[in-house]
Motif scaffolding. Structure first.
Motif, PDB file in Angstrom:
ATOM      1  N   LYS A 280       0.843  -1.201   0.000  1.00 19.22           N
ATOM      2  CA  LYS A 280       0.000   0.000   0.000  1.00 19.22           C
ATOM      3  C   LYS A 280       0.871   1.241   0.000  1.00 19.22           C
ATOM      4  O   LYS A 280       1.780   1.351   0.824  1.00 19.22           O
ATOM      5  N   GLY A 281       0.570   2.170  -0.881  1.00 14.39           N
ATOM      6  CA  GLY A 281       1.302   3.442  -0.919  1.00 14.39           C
ATOM      7  C   GLY A 281       0.668   4.408   0.073  1.00 14.39           C
ATOM      8  O   GLY A 281      -0.306   5.098  -0.236  1.00 14.39           O
ATOM      9  N   ILE A 282       1.238   4.462   1.267  1.00 18.79           N
ATOM     10  CA  ILE A 282       0.657   5.312   2.315  1.00 18.79           C
ATOM     11  C   ILE A 282       0.971   6.776   2.000  1.00 18.79           C
ATOM     12  O   ILE A 282       2.113   7.134   1.729  1.00 18.79           O
ATOM     13  N   LEU A 483      -2.288   9.124   8.070  1.00 19.72           N
ATOM     14  CA  LEU A 483      -2.293   8.931   6.623  1.00 19.72           C
ATOM     15  C   LEU A 483      -3.550   9.555   6.031  1.00 19.72           C
ATOM     16  O   LEU A 483      -4.596   9.603   6.671  1.00 19.72           O
ATOM     17  N   ARG A 484      -3.419  10.038   4.813  1.00 20.48           N
ATOM     18  CA  ARG A 484      -4.580  10.625   4.149  1.00 20.48           C
ATOM     19  C   ARG A 484      -5.200   9.657   3.158  1.00 20.48           C
ATOM     20  O   ARG A 484      -6.202   9.961   2.527  1.00 20.48           O
ATOM     21  N   GLY A 485      -4.582   8.500   2.987  1.00 22.68           N
ATOM     22  CA  GLY A 485      -5.156   7.517   2.088  1.00 22.68           C
ATOM     23  C   GLY A 485      -4.095   6.565   1.579  1.00 22.68           C
ATOM     24  O   GLY A 485      -2.939   6.617   2.009  1.00 22.68           O
ATOM     25  N   ILE A 486      -4.525   5.672   0.696  1.00 20.36           N
ATOM     26  CA  ILE A 486      -3.617   4.769  -0.010  1.00 20.36           C
ATOM     27  C   ILE A 486      -3.581   5.265  -1.443  1.00 20.36           C
ATOM     28  O   ILE A 486      -4.644   5.452  -2.060  1.00 20.36           O
ATOM     29  N   TYR A 487      -2.396   5.478  -1.963  1.00 17.29           N
ATOM     30  CA  TYR A 487      -2.260   6.095  -3.283  1.00 17.29           C
ATOM     31  C   TYR A 487      -3.042   5.304  -4.332  1.00 17.29           C
ATOM     32  O   TYR A 487      -2.835   4.097  -4.507  1.00 17.29           O
ATOM     33  N   GLY A 488      -3.956   5.986  -4.968  1.00 13.58           N
ATOM     34  CA  GLY A 488      -4.716   5.382  -6.064  1.00 13.58           C
ATOM     35  C   GLY A 488      -5.752   4.363  -5.649  1.00 13.58           C
ATOM     36  O   GLY A 488      -6.317   3.674  -6.508  1.00 13.58           O
ATOM     37  N   ASP A 489      -6.006   4.215  -4.343  1.00 12.85           N
ATOM     38  CA  ASP A 489      -6.931   3.160  -3.934  1.00 12.85           C
ATOM     39  C   ASP A 489      -7.756   3.552  -2.699  1.00 12.85           C
ATOM     40  O   ASP A 489      -7.609   2.962  -1.624  1.00 12.85           O
ATOM     41  N   GLU A 494     -10.452   2.743   2.930  1.00 14.83           N
ATOM     42  CA  GLU A 494     -11.650   2.667   3.769  1.00 14.83           C
ATOM     43  C   GLU A 494     -11.838   1.254   4.310  1.00 14.83           C
ATOM     44  O   GLU A 494     -12.157   1.049   5.478  1.00 14.83           O
ATOM     45  N   GLN A 495     -11.607   0.300   3.432  1.00 11.02           N
ATOM     46  CA  GLN A 495     -11.802  -1.100   3.781  1.00 11.02           C
ATOM     47  C   GLN A 495     -10.819  -1.541   4.879  1.00 11.02           C
ATOM     48  O   GLN A 495     -11.216  -2.134   5.883  1.00 11.02           O
TER      49      GLN A 495
END
Ligand code: PRX
Length: 657
Positions: A280-282, A483-489, A494-495
């Motif tokens: 995962k790209g954090i 973290l603000r998300g997973i890059y591109g996913d 959320e999951q």
């Protein structure tokens, strides 16, 4: 301090028995930054929390002030909304402008013994030159740049130059394979790769440029490859793409305008293993991350930047190095040590020689390193003067009380608080740790959530488990460095973190709280292993194994290991026509190391005719873990074929590394 007899393991046990808690000494408290325990209470209320982070962020230099402290639309937080700043300015320019240009930013020590002393003025100068060089290659705000380097000064220089431009860096630990690098380059479509001809590790050189070449050949986004000359080893060269770092920076101006970045602009990506084969790209952003790491660094490590010599022994390629070698310490104008090589090379006490030479005051390392040093024994560093140390830190995995007590007694001379810091790549900053001037320590416990952090331990149903019980660790309130998300996913984001207990961050760690509310982290509860403090997914190793022509099926589990915390244990079913042998076991271990990286080399391969599965065909990992640990197997009646277990068990113990 050093005249005391060095205790053997019995003495450590006595220490743990007699003195279960360790209150801060008067001497430490006298100079501590935090002496008032009401800090927790003050940061607990919403107003107090806001006041805490407002004060912390005001310590940074903003080009434009923020309008709102934060917003939270679960699972998306934004911090310091509307604010603009540049990370490199906060780490460098403002210190130089404040008259600290001559302060040492890093004492750097190469493994072969070469050294460099880099002041804040030197670092700013070098970062600006490299910023101009990268801009000359067309790098601009919003681009992604892969960095694959040894622990040399050009590594933080490259990171800071990216932040000056506003390009997101994606540092890939130098121990990763070409395949792993290629996946990460691809995932973020990096346009530039910054690497070195090689790096030193235990007296040998690691061929980084070769791996970078192999990786780039498998990707399509890379336009330029910048290469630092470190080892002088021969490297292949592509004139249309490759540039020597030194040629690029030569003649560049030492002034480079910093890009004003929105507080929520992407600062960097760092890949970490999850429960699937794809890392995962954090994503970490600018203002919140910097405020978070500088505050936690200052308060947890009790940083006195005028006098401290701080040594975080992690590799910059992992999050610990990002947050607590580069951004936190530089934002706090700290003097740090960076060491390129293995801490026990060429002598067992290389680390202690370095700590003594620079008069280190703070050490921050992982339990696996502490246990390895414990094995050598305290005599190995009896001749090194460690009397400058005043604080010790631990990170990456649960620290067993014996290792904690040994660290405290033998390395800290019984006078240094040990701060056990729990956090993750995703959290960006330390979330659970002592504040050394006020927290009474218990060996093996990370103690309490950082001021303003709201954590809980919950059961399967999400109900808070009363003190004294254990369950899953969750975090309830947003924090600036999250973290603000997973890059591109976004779906996976959320999951993975927010679906199990909606609105609450699911860390993936088991945790127990004792009657006094101390947190005791128990390790991962998902299919992620922790080997020497590195997260490795079982599925990643399984897919590496099944990519070998001899392997039909594989199941991987983590097994307790006295030094590395966990070790990788693989069950392998061979395709017909292939014979189990020690050679094949070795070949498979090497294959995994080639596919992922040497740090993921399995400890044991167990060839087995079958795997225990439930009737629905799911591999029974718990059972495999129990076999790996040689535990009592309990009820196996849900097995498709109970004979499988005895077949596997009979094989157990063979094929060890
Ligand atoms: O299981 C926890 C363990 O390491 C995981 C995070 O790994 P990573 O993202 O690679 O970051 C490591 C460095 C921050 C956590 O989910 N972990 C980390 N620190 C501790 C820990 N487990 C127990 N105690 C710690 N202090």
């Amino acid at each position: 301090m050093t005249t005391e007899p060095r205790p053997d393991s019995d003495a450590i046990e006595n220490l743990l028995r007699e003195e279960r808690t360790f209150a801060p000494s008067d001497e430490f408290v006298a100079d501590a930054l935090v002496r008032d325990p009401s800090i927790y209470e003050r940061a607990a209320s919403e107003d107090g929390f806001r006041a805490f982070w407002t004060d912390e962020a005001k310590r940074l230099d903003w080009m434009e002030p923020w309008e709102d402290l934060y917003t939270w639309e679960a699972p998306y937080a934004k911090w310091f909304i509307g604010g603009k700043l540049n990370v490199s300015v906060n780490c460098l320019d403002r210190h130089v402008a404040n008259g600290l240009g001559d302060r040492v930013a890093y004492f750097w020590e190469g493994e072969p013994g070469d050294t460099r002393t880099i002041t804040y003025a030197d670092l700013l100068d070098e970062v600006c030159r490299f910023t101009n060089a990268l801009r000359g290659l067309g790098v601009k705000k919003g681009d992604r740049v892969a960095i694959y380097m040894p622990m040399i000064p050009e590594l933080p220089v490259a990171m800071l130059a990216c932040t000056r431009i506003g390009a997101a860096h994606s540092v890939v630990f130098g121990g990763f394979s070409a395949d792993a690098l290629a996946d990460r380059i691809d995932d973020a479509s990096c346009s530039v790769v910054i690497t070195a001809d090689g790096g030193y590790r235990k007296g040998a050189t690691v061929a980084l440029k070769k791996a970078a070449d192999d990786a780039i050949a498998r990707t399509s986004s890379v336009e330029h490859c910048v290469v630092v000359k470190r080892t002088g080893d021969d490297v292949a060269w592509d004139e249309s793409r490759d540039h020597w770092y030194h040629d690029l920076v030569d003649g560049q101006s030492s002034k480079a305008d910093p890009e004003p970045m929105d507080s929520e602009d992407l600062l960097y990506l760092l890949y970490t293993s999850g429960t699937t084969a794809k890392p995962k790209g954090i994503m970490h952003t600018t203002g919140g991350y910097l405020a978070g790491v500088s505050a936690t660094h200052r308060l947890i490590f009790d940083i006195h930047p005028e006098t401290d010599i701080y040594w975080c022994m992690a590799d910059i390629g992992w999050v610990t190095g990002h947050s607590y070698i580069v951004y936190g310490p530089l934002a706090n104008a700290t003097t740090g040590i960076i060491y390129e090589g293995a801490i026990d090379y060429p002598e067992k006490d290389r680390w202690a020689q370095i700590a003594a030479k620079y008069r280190a005051t703070i050490l921050y390392t992982a339990p696996t390193a502490i246990r390895a040093l414990m094995k050598y024994g305290a005599d190995a560093f009896a001749d090194d003067d460690l009397s400058s140390l005043r604080l010790l830190g631990s990170v990456g995995e649960p620290i067993n009380p014996e290792a904690w007590a040994w660290y405290w007694k033998e390395i800290g001379g019984g006078r240094c608080p040990v701060v056990d810091t729990w956090w993750q790549t995703e959290t960006g900053m330390v979330m659970i740790a002592p504040l050394p001037g006020i927290t009474t320590l218990k060996p093996g416990s990370a103690t309490f959530p950082f001021p303003g952090v709201v954590a809980d331990v919950v059961d399967e149903g999400g109900r808070s488990v009363p003190l004294g019980g254990g369950g899953y660790l969750v975090l309830e309130r947003p924090w600036p460095a999250m973290l603000r998300g997973i890059y591109g996913d976004p779906e996976r984001y959320e999951q993975t973190y927010w679906s199990r207990y909606p609105g609450r961050y699911f860390a993936g760690d088991g945790c127990k709280r004792d009657e006094e509310g101390y947190y005791w982290l128990l390790g991962r509860i998902d299919d992620v292993m922790n080997v020497s403090g590195h997260r490795i997914s079982t599925t990643e190793v399984e897919s590496a194994l099944v990519s070998h022509p001899s392997v039909a099926e594989a199941a991987v589990v983590g097994r307790t290991d006295p030094i590395t915390g966990q070790a990788i244990f693989c069950y392998v079913i061979l395709r017909s026509g292939h014979e189990a042998s020690d050679e094949l076991g070795k070949e498979l271990r090497t294959h995994v190391a080639d596919m992922i990286g040497k740090f993921a080399r399995p400890k044991q391969i167990l060839f087995t005719p079958d795997l225990p599965k439930t009737r629905s065909g799911k591999i029974m990992r718990r059972l495999l873990r129990d076999i790996a640990e040689q535990r009592d197997l309990g009820d196996v009646t849900t097995l498709a074929d109970a004979n499988v277990v005895s077949a596997i068990r009979d094989q157990s113990g063979k094929g060890e590394d």
